[in-house]
Design an enzyme around this catalytic site. Structure first.
Site, PDB file in Angstrom:
ATOM      1  N   TYR A  46      -2.085  -0.874  10.293  1.00 18.32           N
ATOM      2  CA  TYR A  46      -2.051  -1.148   8.847  1.00 18.32           C
ATOM      3  C   TYR A  46      -0.769  -0.554   8.250  1.00 18.32           C
ATOM      4  CZ  TYR A  46      -3.812  -1.244   3.986  1.00 18.32           C
ATOM      5  OH  TYR A  46      -3.987  -1.463   2.638  1.00 18.32           O
ATOM      6  N   SER A  88       0.866  -1.180   0.000  1.00 18.90           N
ATOM      7  CA  SER A  88       0.000   0.000   0.000  1.00 18.90           C
ATOM      8  C   SER A  88       0.898   1.224   0.000  1.00 18.90           C
ATOM      9  CB  SER A  88      -0.854   0.006   1.273  1.00 18.90           C
ATOM     10  OG  SER A  88      -1.396   1.288   1.486  1.00 18.90           O
TER      11      SER A  88
HETATM   12  P1  NAP Z   1     -11.281  -6.319   0.513  1.00 22.99           P
HETATM   13  O1  NAP Z   1     -12.250  -5.963  -0.551  1.00 22.99           O
HETATM   14  O2  NAP Z   1     -11.665  -6.107   1.926  1.00 22.99           O
HETATM   15  O3  NAP Z   1     -10.844  -7.858   0.291  1.00 22.99           O
HETATM   16  C1  NAP Z   1      -9.982  -8.463   1.209  1.00 22.99           C
HETATM   17  C2  NAP Z   1      -9.745  -9.904   0.816  1.00 22.99           C
HETATM   18  O4  NAP Z   1      -8.911 -10.505   1.820  1.00 22.99           O
HETATM   19  C3  NAP Z   1     -11.031 -10.715   0.758  1.00 22.99           C
HETATM   20  O5  NAP Z   1     -10.953 -11.650  -0.278  1.00 22.99           O
HETATM   21  C4  NAP Z   1     -11.048 -11.425   2.114  1.00 22.99           C
HETATM   22  O6  NAP Z   1     -11.756 -12.636   1.975  1.00 22.99           O
HETATM   23  C5  NAP Z   1      -9.555 -11.660   2.336  1.00 22.99           C
HETATM   24  N1  NAP Z   1      -9.234 -11.859   3.743  1.00 22.99           N
HETATM   25  C6  NAP Z   1      -9.422 -10.990   4.771  1.00 22.99           C
HETATM   26  N2  NAP Z   1      -9.037 -11.558   5.921  1.00 22.99           N
HETATM   27  C7  NAP Z   1      -8.597 -12.806   5.609  1.00 22.99           C
HETATM   28  C8  NAP Z   1      -8.084 -13.884   6.378  1.00 22.99           C
HETATM   29  N3  NAP Z   1      -7.932 -13.789   7.712  1.00 22.99           N
HETATM   30  N4  NAP Z   1      -7.746 -15.020   5.743  1.00 22.99           N
HETATM   31  C9  NAP Z   1      -7.911 -15.127   4.398  1.00 22.99           C
HETATM   32  N5  NAP Z   1      -8.377 -14.154   3.623  1.00 22.99           N
HETATM   33  C10 NAP Z   1      -8.715 -13.004   4.228  1.00 22.99           C
HETATM   34  O7  NAP Z   1      -9.927  -5.541   0.332  1.00 22.99           O
HETATM   35  P2  NAP Z   1      -9.137  -5.096  -0.996  1.00 22.99           P
HETATM   36  O8  NAP Z   1      -9.275  -3.649  -1.122  1.00 22.99           O
HETATM   37  O9  NAP Z   1      -9.480  -5.986  -2.117  1.00 22.99           O
HETATM   38  O10 NAP Z   1      -7.662  -5.382  -0.499  1.00 22.99           O
HETATM   39  C11 NAP Z   1      -6.809  -6.347  -1.100  1.00 22.99           C
HETATM   40  C12 NAP Z   1      -5.379  -5.974  -0.748  1.00 22.99           C
HETATM   41  O11 NAP Z   1      -5.072  -4.703  -1.340  1.00 22.99           O
HETATM   42  C13 NAP Z   1      -5.145  -5.824   0.749  1.00 22.99           C
HETATM   43  O12 NAP Z   1      -3.882  -6.357   1.084  1.00 22.99           O
HETATM   44  C14 NAP Z   1      -5.160  -4.320   0.951  1.00 22.99           C
HETATM   45  O13 NAP Z   1      -4.419  -3.929   2.064  1.00 22.99           O
HETATM   46  C15 NAP Z   1      -4.534  -3.859  -0.355  1.00 22.99           C
HETATM   47  N6  NAP Z   1      -4.828  -2.460  -0.698  1.00 22.99           N
HETATM   48  C16 NAP Z   1      -6.096  -2.055  -0.986  1.00 22.99           C
HETATM   49  C17 NAP Z   1      -6.315  -0.720  -1.332  1.00 22.99           C
HETATM   50  C18 NAP Z   1      -7.689  -0.194  -1.678  1.00 22.99           C
HETATM   51  O14 NAP Z   1      -7.841   1.021  -1.823  1.00 22.99           O
HETATM   52  N7  NAP Z   1      -8.690  -1.015  -1.841  1.00 22.99           N
HETATM   53  C19 NAP Z   1      -5.256   0.183  -1.358  1.00 22.99           C
HETATM   54  C20 NAP Z   1      -3.986  -0.269  -1.043  1.00 22.99           C
HETATM   55  C21 NAP Z   1      -3.775  -1.585  -0.727  1.00 22.99           C
HETATM   56  P3  NAP Z   1     -12.609 -13.364   3.127  1.00 22.99           P
HETATM   57  O15 NAP Z   1     -13.320 -12.306   3.895  1.00 22.99           O
HETATM   58  O16 NAP Z   1     -13.498 -14.242   2.308  1.00 22.99           O
HETATM   59  O17 NAP Z   1     -11.638 -14.144   3.938  1.00 22.99           O
END
Ligand code: NAP
Length: 313
Positions: A166, A152
């Protein structure tokens, strides 16, 4: 906007890609992007039903897909997911270390509780490390593999969002990327990171959409907008692919210019407006701050994030 993937002309045919956090959000986009390029997939997260529906869509694109539900913070789950994946597919070529959680309550660091801290660390850092370790062992044996950690922009500098755990976890994951990228560089395994800016997913939707933070973030992003899912999928696929064969230990910021602007590139300054209407004043100096009333009205009507005092007009 181009659809997910599509630029790699099937170069992932015959490759197996393990994606964590593949049930929704960015992970779902990665699954579809790699499937479109001919990859076979191992998909994991905790929500079995959601994983199955992502898998079904990827199968219609011709992928062999194995769903192995698991929790990234539980070591036995990580080992089981990786072992099952290898058993079903014979190998893992690419790991997309994507599962992550954040805490959008905005609790200040001086009040941050260890329960939340440990929860975030257990997923964003420990889980990601365990996946790197388990897939790394296998890739090192095969002298071939590519890992992309989803970090991130919060991992490479300070921010004002009160998400201290985070920030710490992503900073550590970024450094692990550099470390393992070097340690495994001469053994055929590349380790890189993609650090996205903001993309609307379940993780950030409440803050961005409901609280209107999307406008604030767009205002301080040089491209003046938040990102699109496809704009994260493509760079991740690039780093995972052989097109990036001489790149390792790299953190690719995909953030519309935010980090280039040191994170403080906020709403356009008044001289942009002056320059649009008159000859640019560059080179002539600015005659002090001579704002117009409408500029001050805009500021005083409350743009979140403007935290410096507004000078008297
Ligand atoms: P999201 O929509 O909340 O999705 C998170 C994913 O992680 C889901 O598939 C969830 O699936 C899984 N997850 C959460 N806890 C888990 C656990 N304990 N074991 C296994 N799987 C788990 O978030 P996202 O935005 O797609 O984020 C994906 C990545 O991108 C993350 O690492 C986040 O930090 C990074 N990121 C996102 C953004 C943004 O703006 N969206 C920006 C920078 C970085 P389940 O709930 O089914 O387990």
């Amino acid at each position: 906007m181009a659809s997910h993937g599509g630029a790699y002309m099937g170069q992932f045919s015959g490759k197996t890609v393990l994606i964590t956090g593949a049930s929704y959000g960015l992970g779902e986009g990665f699954a579809e992007g790699f499937a479109k390029e001919g990859a076979d997939l191992i998909l994991t997260a905790r929500s079995t039903e959601l994983l199955n529906s992502v898998a079904d869509r990827c199968r219609t694109m011709g992928s062999k897909v194995t769903v192995v539900p698991g929790d990234v913070s539980i070591e036995e789950d990580v080992i089981r997911v990786v072992q099952t994946g290898i058993k079903e597919h014979g190998k893992i070529d690419v790991l997309i270390n994507n599962a992550g959680v954040s805490d959008m309550r905005g609790v200040s660091p001086e009040n941050f509780d260890m329960t939340t801290w440990n929860w975030i660390m257990s997923i964003d850092l420990n889980g990601a490390f365990m996946y790197m370790r388990e897939c790394g062992k296998h890739m090192l044996e095969r002298k071939s593999g590519s890992i992309v950690n989803i970090c991130s922009i919060m991992g490479s500098g300070a921010n004002e969002l009160n998400i201290i755990a985070y920030t710490a976890a992503k900073g550590a994951l970024r450094n692990l990327t550099l470390q393992l990228g070097c340690e495994w560089a001469d053994r055929g395994v590349r380790v890189n990171a993609v650090s996205p800016g903001f993309i609307i997913t379940e993780m950030v939707r409440p803050a961005l959409e409901a609280l209107g933070m999307d406008k604030w973030i767009a205002s301080r992003t040089p491209m003046r907008r938040i990102g699109e899912l496809e704009e994260i999928v493509a760079p991740v696929m690039f780093l995972a692919s052989d097109a990036a064969s001489y790149i390792t230990g790299h953190d690719l910021l995909v953030d519309g210019g935010t980090n280039a602007a040191n994170g403080y590139y906020q709403i356009p300054p008044i001289h942009h407006e002056w320059n649009a209407e008159t000859a640019p004043r560059v080179g002539q100096g600015y005659p002090g701050i001579q704002p117009r009333p409408d500029w001050y009205q805009a500021l005083s009507s409350g743009i979140p994030g403007i935290h410096y005092p507004v000078p008297e007009a």
